[in-house]
Design a protein around this motif. Sequence first.
Motif, PDB file in Angstrom:
ATOM      1  N   LEU A  63      -6.580   2.953   7.205  1.00  0.00           N
ATOM      2  CA  LEU A  63      -5.359   3.314   8.214  1.00  0.00           C
ATOM      3  C   LEU A  63      -4.098   2.823   7.105  1.00  0.00           C
ATOM      4  CD1 LEU A  63      -6.275   2.731  11.841  1.00  0.00           C
ATOM      5  CD2 LEU A  63      -5.636   4.987  10.620  1.00  0.00           C
ATOM      6  N   PRO A  64      -3.980   1.649   6.907  1.00  0.00           N
ATOM      7  CA  PRO A  64      -2.673   1.486   5.948  1.00  0.00           C
ATOM      8  C   PRO A  64      -2.555   2.422   4.819  1.00  0.00           C
ATOM      9  CG  PRO A  64      -3.728  -0.396   6.693  1.00  0.00           C
ATOM     10  CD  PRO A  64      -4.440   0.637   6.889  1.00  0.00           C
ATOM     11  N   ARG A  65      -3.678   2.802   4.214  1.00  0.00           N
ATOM     12  CA  ARG A  65      -3.624   3.508   2.972  1.00  0.00           C
ATOM     13  C   ARG A  65      -2.999   5.008   3.351  1.00  0.00           C
ATOM     14  NH1 ARG A  65      -3.301  -0.083   0.282  1.00  0.00           N
ATOM     15  NH2 ARG A  65      -4.949  -0.733  -1.476  1.00  0.00           N
ATOM     16  N   LEU A  66      -3.510   5.483   4.649  1.00  0.00           N
ATOM     17  CA  LEU A  66      -3.260   6.938   5.110  1.00  0.00           C
ATOM     18  C   LEU A  66      -1.454   6.856   5.475  1.00  0.00           C
ATOM     19  CD1 LEU A  66      -3.998   9.470   6.876  1.00  0.00           C
ATOM     20  CD2 LEU A  66      -3.743   8.153   8.751  1.00  0.00           C
ATOM     21  N   LEU A  67      -1.066   5.687   6.025  1.00  0.00           N
ATOM     22  CA  LEU A  67       0.192   5.638   6.420  1.00  0.00           C
ATOM     23  C   LEU A  67       1.298   5.250   5.241  1.00  0.00           C
ATOM     24  CD1 LEU A  67       0.066   3.841   9.925  1.00  0.00           C
ATOM     25  CD2 LEU A  67       0.236   6.457   9.436  1.00  0.00           C
ATOM     26  N   THR A  68       0.918   4.610   4.254  1.00  0.00           N
ATOM     27  CA  THR A  68       1.804   4.631   3.175  1.00  0.00           C
ATOM     28  C   THR A  68       2.006   5.864   2.305  1.00  0.00           C
ATOM     29  OG1 THR A  68       0.022   3.415   1.924  1.00  0.00           O
ATOM     30  CG2 THR A  68       1.480   1.924   2.794  1.00  0.00           C
TER      31      THR A  68
END
Length: 267
Positions: A63-68
Motif C-alpha cells: 500500500l505505501p508503494r501504491l500511494l507514493t
Amino acid sequence: MTQALTDEMFLDDWIHLATAGIRLKHMSTIGLCRELNVCANRLIFSTTIRSSDIQQVLIAALLPRLLTAFQGAVLTGQIGLASEAKLLVRKVLEVTFRIVAVSKSVEVANRYVQSDECHRRKFLNKLSALKSVELSALEMEQVTRLKQEVNDAIAEKGIREIGTQWFAEQAELMDLYNTAYALLSEAAHANVRDIGEVLIQADASDVDHLRYGPDDDGLSDVPCTAIEATLISLEAAFQTLPIVDSMCLQQVRRRMTLLFEVVGGAD
C-alpha cells in the motif's frame, strides 16, 4: 502550454508559476486526487495487521508503494512533467495488479514471496557477468555458492518467475493490462511512438521545434486511470485488512464517476 524557458528548465524557479497554472486548469481533478489520497492514508493509519497472515502482510507492505506512486504522479503531473507522470501511473497499475491478486488468493501470496528467489538468481548472474569489475577468487566463490543455493531452492520448490502480466491475470484485470498499462509502457521504454511526440514538424520534411517544457497531459490524459486503479487497490486491500469505515472510498468513487463519466473529465 506556452512558458518562458531558461537553461535550467524544470529546475528554474519559474516552474512554480507553471504549476500554479496547471493546478488552476485541473482544479477538479487535483481536488479528487487529494481527497482520495487523504481517504487512503486514513484507512492505512487506522488498520491493523496480523503478522501470521501472509496476505495481510504483503498488502500492507504494498500500500505505501501504491500511494507514493500515486502521489508522485500527481506531483509530476502538476509540475508539467507529463511523461514522468505516466511512468508513475504505470507503477500504480503494477502495484494494483499485485494487491488485487494477493487479496484473492493465499496461493498467489505464497508464489509472490517465493518468486524472489528468481530475482536473486537474476542479480547473481548479472554480478558474475560483470566486465568492468574484477571479483576476487573469494568473491567469485561466494557468488557461485549463492547461485547454487538459489538454484537448489528453485528446483526443490518448483518456483517460477512471475511478472506483471501474471499478476494481472490472477487479479482478473487483463483489460486494464492490455489497454492502460500497455499504453503507459510506451513512455517507460522510450519507444519510437513515445519519443515521436517530442518532434513538432512545420511541414512534411522539417522539424520545427522540440516539445520540451511544462505539459499538462499528465493531468488531462491519465489521472482517471490512476484514480480508478488506486480505488480498485484500496477496495481489494480493505476486504483483507480490517477497517472501521470505508465510506470515504464510496464517496470518492461517486465523485470520480461524476467527474470522468458525466462531464468527460473536463475541468
